[in-house]
Design a protein around this motif. Structure first.
Motif, PDB file in Angstrom:
ATOM      1  N   PHE A  62       6.204  -8.958 -31.161  1.00  0.00           N
ATOM      2  CA  PHE A  62       5.001  -8.227 -31.559  1.00  0.00           C
ATOM      3  C   PHE A  62       5.342  -7.367 -32.768  1.00  0.00           C
ATOM      4  O   PHE A  62       6.374  -6.676 -32.779  1.00  0.00           O
ATOM      5  CB  PHE A  62       4.501  -7.329 -30.418  1.00  0.00           C
ATOM      6  CG  PHE A  62       3.902  -8.089 -29.270  1.00  0.00           C
ATOM      7  CD1 PHE A  62       2.525  -8.253 -29.192  1.00  0.00           C
ATOM      8  CD2 PHE A  62       4.707  -8.639 -28.285  1.00  0.00           C
ATOM      9  CE1 PHE A  62       1.961  -8.951 -28.142  1.00  0.00           C
ATOM     10  CE2 PHE A  62       4.153  -9.344 -27.230  1.00  0.00           C
ATOM     11  CZ  PHE A  62       2.783  -9.498 -27.154  1.00  0.00           C
ATOM     12  N   ASN A  63       4.495  -7.388 -33.781  1.00  0.00           N
ATOM     13  CA  ASN A  63       4.730  -6.629 -34.997  1.00  0.00           C
ATOM     14  C   ASN A  63       4.700  -5.125 -34.709  1.00  0.00           C
ATOM     15  O   ASN A  63       3.787  -4.629 -34.052  1.00  0.00           O
ATOM     16  CB  ASN A  63       3.678  -6.985 -36.047  1.00  0.00           C
ATOM     17  CG  ASN A  63       4.009  -6.421 -37.402  1.00  0.00           C
ATOM     18  OD1 ASN A  63       5.159  -6.426 -37.812  1.00  0.00           O
ATOM     19  ND2 ASN A  63       2.996  -5.950 -38.101  1.00  0.00           N
ATOM     20  N   ASN A  64       5.696  -4.425 -35.199  1.00  0.00           N
ATOM     21  CA  ASN A  64       5.795  -2.972 -35.085  1.00  0.00           C
ATOM     22  C   ASN A  64       5.792  -2.462 -33.647  1.00  0.00           C
ATOM     23  O   ASN A  64       5.345  -1.350 -33.377  1.00  0.00           O
ATOM     24  CB  ASN A  64       4.673  -2.279 -35.881  1.00  0.00           C
ATOM     25  CG  ASN A  64       4.829  -2.534 -37.366  1.00  0.00           C
ATOM     26  OD1 ASN A  64       5.942  -2.504 -37.893  1.00  0.00           O
ATOM     27  ND2 ASN A  64       3.729  -2.809 -38.035  1.00  0.00           N
ATOM     28  N   VAL A  65       6.283  -3.266 -32.714  1.00  0.00           N
ATOM     29  CA  VAL A  65       6.426  -2.835 -31.326  1.00  0.00           C
ATOM     30  C   VAL A  65       7.911  -2.802 -31.008  1.00  0.00           C
ATOM     31  O   VAL A  65       8.590  -3.826 -31.086  1.00  0.00           O
ATOM     32  CB  VAL A  65       5.690  -3.776 -30.345  1.00  0.00           C
ATOM     33  CG1 VAL A  65       5.954  -3.376 -28.906  1.00  0.00           C
ATOM     34  CG2 VAL A  65       4.194  -3.783 -30.638  1.00  0.00           C
ATOM     35  N   LYS A 122      -3.751 -11.504 -34.494  1.00  0.00           N
ATOM     36  CA  LYS A 122      -4.245 -10.144 -34.226  1.00  0.00           C
ATOM     37  C   LYS A 122      -3.631  -9.598 -32.943  1.00  0.00           C
ATOM     38  O   LYS A 122      -3.210  -8.438 -32.890  1.00  0.00           O
ATOM     39  CB  LYS A 122      -5.769 -10.154 -34.135  1.00  0.00           C
ATOM     40  CG  LYS A 122      -6.444 -10.436 -35.464  1.00  0.00           C
ATOM     41  CD  LYS A 122      -7.949 -10.609 -35.330  1.00  0.00           C
ATOM     42  CE  LYS A 122      -8.569 -10.971 -36.683  1.00  0.00           C
ATOM     43  NZ  LYS A 122     -10.026 -11.149 -36.594  1.00  0.00           N
ATOM     44  N   GLU A 123      -3.556 -10.418 -31.900  1.00  0.00           N
ATOM     45  CA  GLU A 123      -2.970 -10.015 -30.623  1.00  0.00           C
ATOM     46  C   GLU A 123      -1.516  -9.566 -30.802  1.00  0.00           C
ATOM     47  O   GLU A 123      -1.070  -8.612 -30.168  1.00  0.00           O
ATOM     48  CB  GLU A 123      -3.047 -11.195 -29.650  1.00  0.00           C
ATOM     49  CG  GLU A 123      -2.446 -10.963 -28.291  1.00  0.00           C
ATOM     50  CD  GLU A 123      -2.479 -12.229 -27.443  1.00  0.00           C
ATOM     51  OE1 GLU A 123      -1.551 -12.410 -26.643  1.00  0.00           O
ATOM     52  OE2 GLU A 123      -3.420 -13.038 -27.578  1.00  0.00           O
ATOM     53  N   GLY A 125      -0.313  -8.309 -33.492  1.00  0.00           N
ATOM     54  CA  GLY A 125      -0.267  -7.172 -34.397  1.00  0.00           C
ATOM     55  C   GLY A 125       0.108  -7.500 -35.831  1.00  0.00           C
ATOM     56  O   GLY A 125       0.400  -6.605 -36.615  1.00  0.00           O
ATOM     57  N   ASP A 128      -4.739  -7.247 -38.984  1.00  0.00           N
ATOM     58  CA  ASP A 128      -5.656  -6.208 -38.505  1.00  0.00           C
ATOM     59  C   ASP A 128      -6.799  -6.819 -37.702  1.00  0.00           C
ATOM     60  O   ASP A 128      -7.299  -7.893 -38.041  1.00  0.00           O
ATOM     61  CB  ASP A 128      -6.234  -5.415 -39.683  1.00  0.00           C
ATOM     62  CG  ASP A 128      -5.191  -4.547 -40.368  1.00  0.00           C
ATOM     63  OD1 ASP A 128      -4.197  -4.171 -39.695  1.00  0.00           O
ATOM     64  OD2 ASP A 128      -5.364  -4.263 -41.566  1.00  0.00           O
TER      65      ASP A 128
END
Length: 184
Positions: A62-65, A122-123, A125, A128
């Motif tokens: 996940f992006n930025n998680v 989108k899910e 991340g 946007d």
């Protein structure tokens, strides 16, 4: 666009000689079959390779998680794979550049590309929530995967690290010919 999901399991071929005994060969064969099942959306090839209580540890999916976002336990792992099949995020091309194997573990490192619908992008991340500029995206990066096995040769799960991930819109005309019609 040249995209070959079969490389996800065929790119193990140059590394098969690294298995030095029957246990290592069985485990490597199981990983290859597991990878094939993932990209052809056949969970009957994936699930039997796993122990009763698989633990997936995933970093960077996940992006930025930050932290581990992987599913834990058979129910969660099966649901994760079912979601991949339903959402189309199983359309992956992963090339193994390096592989190391021991009696208990396999590690692979390589590049990957994954076709995502806008909803999945989108899910995860990477896009946007209000961005409707594209229906499909190409996610690419590097991934390192560690597999550990029990005495029966079943995978205890996967530890996966995704780095240098970047995403770009993918025009419909660039989708592979065998991309599922229901996701177009």
């Amino acid at each position: 666009m040249n995209f070959d999901a079969s490389l996800t399991y065929k790119s193990y071929e140059p590394h098969m000689h690294k298995a030095q005994n029957e246990r290592q060969r069985r485990q490597l064969d199981a990983v290859v079959l597991h990878a094939k099942g993932e990209v052809i959306a056949d969970l009957s090839l994936v699930i039997p390779s796993l122990c009763e209580d698989p633990q997936y540890h995933e970093f960077g999916v996940f992006n930025n998680v930050l932290g581990d976002t992987g599913p834990k336990g058979m129910k969660a792992v099966v649901e994760n794979y079912e979601h991949m099949v339903e959402s189309g995020s199983y359309v992956i091309e992963s090339i193994k550049d390096r592989l190391m194997i021991s009696d208990d573990e396999i590690m692979s490192d390589g590049s990957y590309r994954q076709i995502l619908t806008a909803a999945v992008a989108k899910e995860l991340g990477f896009v946007d929530a209000d961005d409707d500029s594209s229906r499909h995206y190409m996610l690419a990066g590097r991934t390192v995967v560690f597999w550990k096995f029990n005495d029966e040769g079943k995978a205890l799960g996967e530890d996966r690290y995704v780095v240098d991930a970047h995403i770009e819109p993918l025009p419909a005309e660039d989708l592979p010919a065998d991309y599922p019609d229901r996701l177009r």
